[in-house]
Design an enzyme around this catalytic site. Structure first.
Site, PDB file in Angstrom:
ATOM      1  N   ARG A 108       0.835  -1.207   0.000  1.00  0.00           N
ATOM      2  CA  ARG A 108       0.000   0.000   0.000  1.00  0.00           C
ATOM      3  C   ARG A 108       0.871   1.260   0.000  1.00  0.00           C
ATOM      4  NH1 ARG A 108      -1.566   1.678   4.533  1.00  0.00           N
ATOM      5  NH2 ARG A 108      -2.306  -0.320   5.303  1.00  0.00           N
ATOM      6  N   TYR A 120     -15.989  15.621 -16.681  1.00  0.00           N
ATOM      7  CA  TYR A 120     -16.362  14.203 -16.734  1.00  0.00           C
ATOM      8  C   TYR A 120     -17.459  13.936 -15.690  1.00  0.00           C
ATOM      9  CZ  TYR A 120     -15.783   9.154 -16.250  1.00  0.00           C
ATOM     10  OH  TYR A 120     -16.007   7.807 -16.184  1.00  0.00           O
ATOM     11  N   ASP A 138      -6.821  17.801 -15.881  1.00  0.00           N
ATOM     12  CA  ASP A 138      -7.131  16.429 -16.281  1.00  0.00           C
ATOM     13  C   ASP A 138      -6.725  16.306 -17.750  1.00  0.00           C
ATOM     14  OD1 ASP A 138      -8.353  14.094 -17.241  1.00  0.00           O
ATOM     15  OD2 ASP A 138      -9.985  14.212 -15.780  1.00  0.00           O
ATOM     16  N   LYS A 163      -7.526   5.105 -20.000  1.00  0.00           N
ATOM     17  CA  LYS A 163      -7.792   5.509 -21.381  1.00  0.00           C
ATOM     18  C   LYS A 163      -6.513   5.392 -22.225  1.00  0.00           C
ATOM     19  CE  LYS A 163     -11.690   6.365 -19.312  1.00  0.00           C
ATOM     20  NZ  LYS A 163     -12.038   7.652 -18.735  1.00  0.00           N
TER      21      LYS A 163
HETATM   22  C1  LIG Z   1     -12.597   8.139 -17.503  1.00  0.00           C
HETATM   23  C2  LIG Z   1     -12.270   9.508 -17.038  1.00  0.00           C
HETATM   24  C3  LIG Z   1     -12.093   9.798 -15.675  1.00  0.00           C
HETATM   25  C4  LIG Z   1     -12.323   8.772 -14.590  1.00  0.00           C
HETATM   26  O1  LIG Z   1     -11.363   7.741 -14.634  1.00  0.00           O
HETATM   27  P1  LIG Z   1     -11.656   6.243 -14.145  1.00  0.00           P
HETATM   28  O2  LIG Z   1     -10.359   5.548 -14.441  1.00  0.00           O
HETATM   29  O3  LIG Z   1     -12.808   5.718 -14.931  1.00  0.00           O
HETATM   30  O4  LIG Z   1     -11.968   6.314 -12.689  1.00  0.00           O
HETATM   31  C5  LIG Z   1     -11.731  11.098 -15.327  1.00  0.00           C
HETATM   32  N1  LIG Z   1     -11.580  12.058 -16.262  1.00  0.00           N
HETATM   33  C6  LIG Z   1     -11.743  11.809 -17.578  1.00  0.00           C
HETATM   34  C7  LIG Z   1     -11.553  12.909 -18.567  1.00  0.00           C
HETATM   35  C8  LIG Z   1     -12.096  10.529 -18.017  1.00  0.00           C
HETATM   36  O5  LIG Z   1     -12.286  10.310 -19.323  1.00  0.00           O
END
Ligand SMILES: *Cc1c(COP(=O)(O)O)cnc(C)c1O
Length: 388
Positions: free
Chosen positions: A49, A102, A174, A199
């Site tokens: 952890r 998001y 982000d 992603k």
């Molecule tokens: C998918 C996504 C998230 C969240 O991520 P997870 O891995 O699904 O928790 C946050 N911001 C953006 C722009 C995303 O496309």
């Protein structure tokens, strides 16, 4: 060797680091615990952890790619966002977030604010007057998401960071839609970069993960302490898989973009594609800012289907090479109807505010042959217009 280029960092991080068997590719360390060399002597890693070699390598690759000093790998992108606010916001302190962020990010901030953990205000960062008004409220943290989902709206990172720093706020971007290959927010003034590594960074739709990268080592230490405290850390296996994905990140991003360029050209010529949204189009509102702050336009795009709603449903069902699914950034092409899928938690009013119509379709362009993808779109458009 800080002067290494991104492709070299992506491919070489951790290569030949195994001192036991000299494995070229770093092995996976699944053990949850590590021996203490002697009584009272704390090893580099003691418990997973708090730290793990695979996570450590992934962190190094990502903070070097983003030009930061430290990174914390979390079990998903949402956990990275949650870690950020947990580490830096106290009750009463204000967070600014995009009004079209998001959906999961909106849910997280909105519900934690309802519990009184902190205050949140959702702002249109493309509206100068709204930004000035929000800055006057003395926020502690600001989140930007650019390009945004699903309309790929572009926010001027440098400008917002200057305004934020003048009022004492720190900014996180982000960067999920572009990856460090096409955008490096820290070089534009951001204090943090957040990714859903689920992603493009992992890129194969088979690992859920997240990361937060900090500009300073000090903020990185705070984030690492909180990740261990609240249990947000990513697993060794996921870290191994994600570093494997990063090896090809540059090559994938360029192929994704090449394919999306061809698909854009095709869509612009089809009468069933109405407005097309992509930062690379000279008509896109954020095009000039994108040219200034991005190294590429990315491969997420959306468009208004210019036929009836019934024809839209026929079009989507007829596609063979675009899977009707959420998420994005994998090697396989996807199509999404935001109003009934990713953004279905929004009521009609919220959808309208975010500019998401029932006719909007979003494409995550994958790495299949571009000609095959276009032929598939073409046959589905034709089918949608037939009497059947
Ligand atoms: C998918 C996504 C998230 C969240 O991520 P997870 O891995 O699904 O928790 C946050 N911001 C953006 C722009 C995303 O496309």
């Amino acid at each position: 060797m800080t002067s290494r280029k991104p492709a070299t960092i992506a491919v070489r991080t951790g290569i030949e680091s195994d001192t036991q068997y000299h494995a070229v590719v770093p092995p996976i360390y699944l053990s949850t615990n590590y021996g203490f060399p002697a009584f009272g002597e704390v090893p580099e890693y003691d418990y997973t952890r708090s730290g793990n070699p695979n996570r450590g390598l992934l962190e190094k690759a990502l903070y070097e790619l983003e030009g930061g000093q430290a990174a914390v790998i979390t079990n998903c992108g949402t956990a990275a966002l949650n870690l950020w606010v947990s580490a830096f916001l106290n009750p009463g302190e204000l967070l600014l977030a995009p009004n079209d962020c998001y959906g999961g990010t909106y849910r997280l901030f909105h519900n934690r604010a309802l519990k009184g953990d902190f205050k949140v205000k959702f702002v249109d960062f493309c509206d100068d007057a709204a930004v000035r008004e929000a800055m006057a409220l003395k926020p502690k943290l600001i989140l930007l998401e650019t390009p945004s989902n699903p309309l790929v709206r572009v926010v001027d990172i440098e400008k917002i960071c200057q305004q934020a720093h003048a009022t004492g706020a720190k900014v996180a971007v982000d960067n999920t839609f572009l990856s460090p290959v096409y955008q490096q927010p820290i070089s534009l003034g951001a204090d943090f970069v957040i990714h859903s590594t689920t992603k493009y960074i992992n890129g194969h739709s088979d690992v859920l993960g997240g990361v937060i990268i900090s500009k300073t080592a000090e903020d990185g230490e705070t984030l690492g302490w909180w990740a261990n405290c609240i249990g947000a850390s990513g697993t060794p296996f996921d870290s191994y898989m994600t570093l494997r994905g990063i090896r090809t990140l540059g090559a994938r991003m360029r192929s994704h973009e090449e394919n999306s360029q061809k698909i854009l050209d095709y869509l612009l010529s089809h009468k069933l594609a109405g407005t097309v949204y992509h930062p690379g189009l000279p008509t896109h509102p954020g095009h000039e800012i994108a040219k200034k702050q991005q190294k590429g336009f990315g491969s997420m795009l959306s468009f208004e289907f210019a036929g009836s709603y019934d024809q839209l449903k026929k079009f989507v069902s007829q596609l063979q090479l675009f899977s009707l699914a959420e998420s994005l950034g994998g090697v396989e092409s996807l199509i999404c109807h935001p109003a009934s899928m990713t953004h279905r938690a929004m009521d009609d009013e919220a959808l309208k505010n975010a500019g998401i119509s029932q006719q909007l379709l979003r494409l995550s362009v994958g790495l299949e042959d571009a000609g095959d993808l276009i032929a598939d779109l073409d046959q589905a458009f034709t089918y949608a217009q037939e009497e059947n």
